[in-house]
Design a protein around this motif. Structure first.
Motif, PDB file in Angstrom:
ATOM      1  N   LEU A  64       0.748  -1.064  -0.169  1.00  0.00           N
ATOM      2  CA  LEU A  64      -0.120  -0.305  -0.029  1.00  0.00           C
ATOM      3  C   LEU A  64       0.886   1.296  -0.146  1.00  0.00           C
ATOM      4  O   LEU A  64       1.531   1.548   1.065  1.00  0.00           O
ATOM      5  CB  LEU A  64      -0.817   0.020   1.194  1.00  0.00           C
ATOM      6  N   GLY A  65       0.991   2.002  -1.189  1.00  0.00           N
ATOM      7  CA  GLY A  65       1.871   2.977  -1.411  1.00  0.00           C
ATOM      8  C   GLY A  65       1.297   4.184  -1.213  1.00  0.00           C
ATOM      9  O   GLY A  65       0.194   4.527  -1.462  1.00  0.00           O
ATOM     10  N   ASN A  66       2.108   5.390  -0.787  1.00  0.00           N
ATOM     11  CA  ASN A  66       1.620   6.553  -0.512  1.00  0.00           C
ATOM     12  C   ASN A  66       2.800   7.413  -1.073  1.00  0.00           C
ATOM     13  O   ASN A  66       3.751   7.380  -0.621  1.00  0.00           O
ATOM     14  CB  ASN A  66       1.647   7.110   1.056  1.00  0.00           C
ATOM     15  N   HIS A  67       2.338   8.434  -1.855  1.00  0.00           N
ATOM     16  CA  HIS A  67       3.654   9.261  -2.661  1.00  0.00           C
ATOM     17  C   HIS A  67       2.989  10.483  -2.453  1.00  0.00           C
ATOM     18  O   HIS A  67       1.929  11.113  -3.059  1.00  0.00           O
ATOM     19  CB  HIS A  67       3.733   8.759  -3.997  1.00  0.00           C
ATOM     20  N   TRP A  68       3.844  11.579  -2.006  1.00  0.00           N
ATOM     21  CA  TRP A  68       3.642  12.933  -1.967  1.00  0.00           C
ATOM     22  C   TRP A  68       4.434  13.461  -2.848  1.00  0.00           C
ATOM     23  O   TRP A  68       5.649  13.678  -2.528  1.00  0.00           O
ATOM     24  CB  TRP A  68       3.474  13.651  -0.537  1.00  0.00           C
ATOM     25  N   LEU A  69       4.286  14.630  -3.697  1.00  0.00           N
ATOM     26  CA  LEU A  69       5.204  15.176  -4.832  1.00  0.00           C
ATOM     27  C   LEU A  69       4.730  16.811  -4.548  1.00  0.00           C
ATOM     28  O   LEU A  69       3.799  17.311  -4.712  1.00  0.00           O
ATOM     29  CB  LEU A  69       4.970  14.943  -6.413  1.00  0.00           C
ATOM     30  N   ILE A  70       6.058  17.458  -4.628  1.00  0.00           N
ATOM     31  CA  ILE A  70       5.863  18.896  -4.485  1.00  0.00           C
ATOM     32  C   ILE A  70       6.731  19.504  -5.648  1.00  0.00           C
ATOM     33  O   ILE A  70       7.941  19.030  -5.676  1.00  0.00           O
ATOM     34  CB  ILE A  70       6.274  19.326  -3.074  1.00  0.00           C
ATOM     35  N   ASN A  71       6.303  20.257  -6.483  1.00  0.00           N
ATOM     36  CA  ASN A  71       7.179  20.882  -7.567  1.00  0.00           C
ATOM     37  C   ASN A  71       6.765  22.470  -7.590  1.00  0.00           C
ATOM     38  O   ASN A  71       5.342  22.576  -7.979  1.00  0.00           O
ATOM     39  CB  ASN A  71       6.673  20.051  -8.778  1.00  0.00           C
ATOM     40  N   GLU A  72       7.501  23.174  -7.331  1.00  0.00           N
ATOM     41  CA  GLU A  72       7.362  24.648  -7.370  1.00  0.00           C
ATOM     42  C   GLU A  72       8.526  25.474  -7.891  1.00  0.00           C
ATOM     43  O   GLU A  72       9.870  24.940  -7.518  1.00  0.00           O
ATOM     44  CB  GLU A  72       6.896  24.957  -6.032  1.00  0.00           C
ATOM     45  N   SER A  89       1.345  20.457  -5.810  1.00  0.00           N
ATOM     46  CA  SER A  89       1.524  19.596  -5.011  1.00  0.00           C
ATOM     47  C   SER A  89       0.360  18.153  -5.426  1.00  0.00           C
ATOM     48  O   SER A  89      -0.679  18.567  -5.651  1.00  0.00           O
ATOM     49  CB  SER A  89       0.992  20.015  -3.565  1.00  0.00           C
ATOM     50  N   LYS A  90       0.904  17.064  -5.299  1.00  0.00           N
ATOM     51  CA  LYS A  90      -0.008  15.809  -5.669  1.00  0.00           C
ATOM     52  C   LYS A  90       0.240  14.879  -4.603  1.00  0.00           C
ATOM     53  O   LYS A  90       1.478  14.801  -4.043  1.00  0.00           O
ATOM     54  CB  LYS A  90       0.473  15.326  -7.233  1.00  0.00           C
ATOM     55  N   TYR A  91      -0.752  13.950  -4.348  1.00  0.00           N
ATOM     56  CA  TYR A  91      -0.788  12.874  -3.391  1.00  0.00           C
ATOM     57  C   TYR A  91      -1.405  11.596  -4.057  1.00  0.00           C
ATOM     58  O   TYR A  91      -2.443  11.650  -4.657  1.00  0.00           O
ATOM     59  CB  TYR A  91      -1.649  13.347  -2.309  1.00  0.00           C
ATOM     60  N   ASN A  92      -0.392  10.759  -4.119  1.00  0.00           N
ATOM     61  CA  ASN A  92      -0.784   9.404  -4.823  1.00  0.00           C
ATOM     62  C   ASN A  92      -1.053   8.279  -3.886  1.00  0.00           C
ATOM     63  O   ASN A  92       0.062   8.189  -3.251  1.00  0.00           O
ATOM     64  CB  ASN A  92       0.094   9.111  -6.057  1.00  0.00           C
ATOM     65  N   ILE A  93      -1.804   7.374  -4.164  1.00  0.00           N
ATOM     66  CA  ILE A  93      -2.019   6.000  -3.400  1.00  0.00           C
ATOM     67  C   ILE A  93      -2.031   4.787  -4.632  1.00  0.00           C
ATOM     68  O   ILE A  93      -2.790   4.932  -5.452  1.00  0.00           O
ATOM     69  CB  ILE A  93      -3.219   6.189  -2.695  1.00  0.00           C
ATOM     70  N   GLY A  94      -1.336   3.960  -4.075  1.00  0.00           N
ATOM     71  CA  GLY A  94      -1.282   2.602  -4.757  1.00  0.00           C
ATOM     72  C   GLY A  94      -1.455   1.352  -4.030  1.00  0.00           C
ATOM     73  O   GLY A  94      -0.990   1.333  -3.057  1.00  0.00           O
ATOM     74  N   GLY A 114      -3.717   2.496  -9.111  1.00  0.00           N
ATOM     75  CA  GLY A 114      -3.204   3.820  -8.553  1.00  0.00           C
ATOM     76  C   GLY A 114      -4.357   4.676  -8.416  1.00  0.00           C
ATOM     77  O   GLY A 114      -5.088   4.812  -9.409  1.00  0.00           O
ATOM     78  N   PHE A 115      -4.385   5.448  -7.360  1.00  0.00           N
ATOM     79  CA  PHE A 115      -5.332   6.532  -7.265  1.00  0.00           C
ATOM     80  C   PHE A 115      -4.292   7.947  -7.176  1.00  0.00           C
ATOM     81  O   PHE A 115      -3.748   8.045  -6.473  1.00  0.00           O
ATOM     82  CB  PHE A 115      -6.211   6.503  -5.817  1.00  0.00           C
ATOM     83  N   TYR A 116      -4.381   8.623  -8.406  1.00  0.00           N
ATOM     84  CA  TYR A 116      -3.270   9.765  -8.541  1.00  0.00           C
ATOM     85  C   TYR A 116      -4.192  11.374  -8.162  1.00  0.00           C
ATOM     86  O   TYR A 116      -5.345  11.457  -8.524  1.00  0.00           O
ATOM     87  CB  TYR A 116      -3.112   9.652  -9.845  1.00  0.00           C
ATOM     88  N   ASN A 117      -3.445  12.059  -7.696  1.00  0.00           N
ATOM     89  CA  ASN A 117      -3.693  13.594  -7.289  1.00  0.00           C
ATOM     90  C   ASN A 117      -5.201  13.317  -6.692  1.00  0.00           C
ATOM     91  O   ASN A 117      -6.143  14.045  -6.990  1.00  0.00           O
ATOM     92  CB  ASN A 117      -4.069  14.146  -8.893  1.00  0.00           C
ATOM     93  N   VAL A 118      -4.978  12.730  -5.482  1.00  0.00           N
ATOM     94  CA  VAL A 118      -6.066  12.234  -4.586  1.00  0.00           C
ATOM     95  C   VAL A 118      -6.884  13.596  -4.086  1.00  0.00           C
ATOM     96  O   VAL A 118      -8.084  13.459  -4.022  1.00  0.00           O
ATOM     97  CB  VAL A 118      -5.816  11.385  -3.613  1.00  0.00           C
TER      98      VAL A 118
END
Length: 136
Positions: A64-72, A89-94, A114-118
């Motif tokens: 069960l993955g959790n991924h937080w991306l910040i791009n600025e 900023s994006k939060y993805n779950i897989g 995957g569930f992207y940009n939740v």
């Protein structure tokens, strides 16, 4: 069991990664912080793991993955001729099965859904993740 390596996954994180297994349960932490004067990119992943089968050379597990991306930062706008600020900023779950191959050096393949940009606009589609780890 401890594992250290590199990992790439849309729902589990990008870059250096550490795994810790306690019996059949594991935790994977993946992180890549990049910061310059005018740009920031951060990838943080935390993944829960459960081993279903573990032999000397092959492991089958679920994740069960959790991924937080910040791009600025700033990007050049050709229409205006100026740098325009952006902040994403994006939060993805897989979730899905994973497979590890090898004894000391392990190649990992994970796939699932995957569930992207939740937190904003939700997108759902298959995902694939992979990593190369050294066990110690």
């Amino acid at each position: 069991n401890n594992e250290f390596g590199i990992h790439a996954g849309a729902t589990t994180g990008l870059s250096l990664s550490y795994r810790r297994w306690i019996s059949i349960v594991g935790l994977q932490i993946t992180a890549l912080p990049v910061k310059t004067e005018d740009y920031t990119f951060v990838s943080l992943g935390a993944t829960a793991l459960v081993a279903f089968r573990n032999s000397e050379y092959v492991m089958v597990y679920g994740y069960l993955g959790n991924h937080w991306l910040i791009n600025e930062g700033n990007r050049y706008d050709a229409d205006t001729g100026f740098d325009e600020p952006f902040n994403k900023s994006k939060y993805n779950i897989g979730i899905g099965p994973g497979f590890a191959f090898g004894k000391t050096v392990r190649f990992n393949l994970m796939f699932g859904y995957g569930f992207y940009n939740v937190m904003d606009e939700l997108y759902m589609y298959p995902t694939g993740e992979m990593g190369l780890y050294f066990r110690f």
